[in-house]
Scaffold this active site. Structure first.
Site, short mmCIF file in Angstrom:
data_model
loop_
_atom_site.label_atom_id
_atom_site.label_comp_id
_atom_site.label_asym_id
_atom_site.label_seq_id
_atom_site.Cartn_x
_atom_site.Cartn_y
_atom_site.Cartn_z
N HIS A 179 0.83 -1.20 0.00
CA HIS A 179 0.00 0.00 0.00
C HIS A 179 0.86 1.25 0.00
O HIS A 179 1.97 1.28 0.54
CB HIS A 179 -1.00 0.01 1.17
CG HIS A 179 -0.39 -0.07 2.53
ND1 HIS A 179 0.05 1.04 3.23
CD2 HIS A 179 -0.16 -1.12 3.36
CE1 HIS A 179 0.51 0.68 4.42
NE2 HIS A 179 0.40 -0.64 4.53
N ASP A 181 -0.08 4.31 1.21
CA ASP A 181 -0.35 5.25 2.30
C ASP A 181 0.45 4.93 3.55
O ASP A 181 0.91 3.80 3.74
CB ASP A 181 -1.84 5.26 2.63
CG ASP A 181 -2.37 3.88 2.95
OD1 ASP A 181 -2.30 2.99 2.07
OD2 ASP A 181 -2.84 3.65 4.08
N GLU A 249 -4.94 1.70 3.07
CA GLU A 249 -4.93 0.50 3.92
C GLU A 249 -4.97 0.85 5.39
O GLU A 249 -5.55 0.12 6.20
CB GLU A 249 -3.68 -0.34 3.60
CG GLU A 249 -3.68 -1.74 4.20
CD GLU A 249 -3.09 -1.80 5.62
OE1 GLU A 249 -3.24 -2.83 6.28
OE2 GLU A 249 -2.48 -0.78 6.04
N GLU A 250 -4.38 1.99 5.75
CA GLU A 250 -4.32 2.38 7.15
C GLU A 250 -5.62 3.01 7.65
O GLU A 250 -5.71 3.38 8.82
CB GLU A 250 -3.17 3.38 7.36
CG GLU A 250 -1.78 2.84 6.99
CD GLU A 250 -1.29 1.74 7.92
OE1 GLU A 250 -2.03 1.37 8.85
OE2 GLU A 250 -0.17 1.26 7.70
N ASP A 277 0.87 -10.42 0.35
CA ASP A 277 0.79 -9.04 0.81
C ASP A 277 1.73 -8.86 1.99
O ASP A 277 2.40 -9.80 2.43
CB ASP A 277 -0.66 -8.71 1.21
CG ASP A 277 -0.93 -7.21 1.28
OD1 ASP A 277 0.00 -6.41 1.07
OD2 ASP A 277 -2.08 -6.84 1.56
#
Length: 587
Positions: A179, A181, A249-250, A277
């Site tokens: 991800h 972010d 994602e966060e 992942d």
């Protein structure tokens, strides 16, 4: 599993009418079917010494065969270049620092990109997304070959999907995820960082900066691998390779959700061979045993927002209990009634325990014996549960957690609070469900509501009619069931695990004779894989590296043991070539 079917799931309060109390009975029935097979394996483990045949495929923890990639890859000498070439290391350090220097922070209150049809409209509505466009530009400039030869798609304005199309359309693609972010940095902590969080720095061992461990190192490592394969020009994949990079994602995870929809339309359900992942990093040494622990499952998730509305008034004539006092009693009831631990074959942790029991040189013999009997002997199961429950680091691998994280209420010292709210965060064990958690909290809310003559509305449905004294409003936020557990008894697990053994045994620790055991693990947090369940049954949450207990993830001085970054590149350099030749029929 509960120790005995006669024990309640939560033993501090009588709940004869609660459906979730029957769950251990169901689990016990399932385990009974497994008991005859398990007992046979236990006897084998007891009769034959553990270390006479550690690779025994009939054991509870068979050792996955190590895969030597030398015959599968072009120019194996490239692995030495990745791991040891100083010029390449400096280039990669600059790449990662450059990625860190773009503050792709994501906040819980940011407007989702889905609200805007056009990018310009999105940036007007939510300018905090602007750094992501700068990050996209940085990736284009840093990885020109990847952007030239791979199909690059932007999903929902900000999600990135890179596709290296394979020549064989019958082979299922593989997805490698990360991800873009990062968790925001609190301004009050800026002077606590060794290096500024969005400048980064290197002290010769650690690379510092926000996102360096979670998880721009993985994203940069994956793109660097692709760039290197293209640069060498020898690898022409038969199997399509997909890189999937979400943007939140966060927080809400909408990026992965939209990427998943996009891939579902293109490929269909169960169309991906493997999805890998972020997750557990490197390896752990437990009881003298080196374990590589890809997470094959994730706990579920629920935020329970519980509000209380009561009549206001002047604080000079207060009722015996204000709404804050009433809510305090509810908090006490919830916290005094913790979820009971359960340990069954459903939980991937059972697989890790079996590996410890069969292969650890140091594990206490009583614990070893109890682990091997845990699925057929209630007393042995109880002792293993006590062993795990005694340590905070292992307790929540077998228990649903509950944390009162937010409390709000009251606006003035001389005014009775008319509204109070709490947020209870729960990470749900694999044996339980969202409904189990809701039932538990509903039981306690109803208990307090009856005590104070209050109503209850649950997710928009009236359970108890509101009264003049007020009512509770219970809302479910982001409910997520525990993830399906990926199998570990087939070619997919053996290929992934066998390739990882080669990384650590032959490349990283080539001068050591230590063996690494690959075992399943359970992630207590959630990754973007929560959006990809329908695409593949083989989902692993893991990234190579060095053990990094002081990573500072989500905190001050987030850092990475920099040499471990090259484990990511080396592994995927050969793994993509290994998996390219794999026979899908065996998966």
């Amino acid at each position: 599993m509960d120790e005995k079917s006669t024990l309640p799931l939560h033993n501090k309060v009588d709940r004869k009418m609660c459906k979730w109390k029957t769950l251990p009975l169901i689990i016990l029935c399932i385990c009974c079917f497994w008991a005859s097979y398990s007992s046979t394996l236990f006897l084998l483990s007891t009769w034959f010494p553990r270390d006479e045949n550690p690779s025994n495929p009939d054991g509870l923890c068979p050792i996955v065969p190590k895969i030597n990639p030398s015959n599968h890859i072009h120019n194996p000498k490239t692995l030495n270049y990745i791991l040891h070439d100083e010029k390449f290391h400096k280039q990669e350090r600059d790449r990662l620092l450059g990625a860190i220097q773009i503050p792709t922070e994501v906040y819980d209150d940011m407007l989702t990109p889905k609200l805007a049809k056009h990018l310009d409209e999105l940036l007007d509505l939510e300018p905090r997304w602007k750094p992501f466009l700068k990050f996209h530009k940085y990736l284009e400039e840093t990885y020109p070959l990847a952007h030239k030869h791979l199909k690059v798609e932007k999903i929902n304005h900000l999600g990135l999907v890179y596709t290296w199309k394979g020549s064989d359309k019958d082979k299922k693609p593989i997805i490698l995820a990360a991800h873009q972010d990062v968790v925001p940095v609190q301004k009050a902590t800026l002077d606590h960082w060794t290096y500024p969080p969005f400048e980064g720095g290197y002290d010769g061992t650690y690379l510092y900066g926000r996102g360096v461990s979670d998880c721009k190192n993985l994203l940069i490592g994956l793109l660097s691998t692709i760039e290197l394969l293209l640069e060498k020009g020898k690898f022409n994949p038969q199997r399509s390779i997909i890189l999937a990079f979400g943007y939140d994602e966060e927080s809400a995870g909408t990026g992965a959700t939209e990427i998943s929809k996009h891939l579902q339309i293109r490929y269909g359900p169960d169309s991906i061979l493997q999805i890998i992942d972020e997750g557990n990093e490197a390896y752990e040494e437990i009881e003298g045993l080196k374990l590589i622990l890809p997470a094959t499952g994730e706990k579920g998730y629920l935020d329970s927002v519980i509000e209380l509305y009561t009549p206001g008034g002047h604080s000079s004539v207060p009722p015996k209990h204000t709404s804050i006092g009433i809510m305090a009693q509810l908090i006490t009831e919830i916290e005094n009634d913790a979820f009971s631990p359960l340990l069954t074959q459903v939980n991937p942790i059972m697989g890790e325990l079996f590996c410890l029991a069969e292969h650890s040189p140091n594990l206490n013999k009583d614990i070893r014996r109890n682990i091997l009997k845990a699925q057929v002997d209630a007393n042995a199961n109880k002792k293993v549960v006590q062993y795990l429950d005694a340590n905070l680091e292992t307790k929540y691998l077998i228990t649903t957690s509950q944390a009162i994280d937010i409390v709000e209420g009251g606006v003035k010292s001389n005014a009775l609070p008319e509204h109070v709210s709490i947020l209870v965060n729960s990470r749900i064990s694999v044996e339980e469900s969202v409904q189990n958690v809701v039932d538990k909290y509903q039981f306690h809310i109803e208990s307090i509501a009856k005590k104070f003559n209050l109503g209850l509305i649950l997710n928009g449905e009236e359970i108890i009619e509101p009264t003049k004294q007020g009512y509770f409003n219970y809302s479910l936020v982001e409910p997520l069931e525990p993830a399906p557990v990926s199998p570990i008894n087939g070619e997919s697990w053996n290929t992934f695990g066998g390739a990882l053994r080669y990384l650590y045994e032959d490349l990283v620790f080539s001068k050591s004779n230590d063996s690494f055991v690959v075992a399943p693990f359970l992630s207590t947090g959630n990754t973007d894989t929560k959006s990809y369940w329908d695409l593949s049954r083989n989902i692993y949450r893991y990234q190579p590296g060095f053990p990094n207990e002081d990573s500072g993830i989500h905190s001050v001085d987030e850092r990475l043991i920099f040499n471990g970054h090259f484990h990511i590149i080396a592994f995927y350099y050969y793994y993509l070539q290994i998996i390219d030749k794999a026979d899908d029929a065996k998966f």
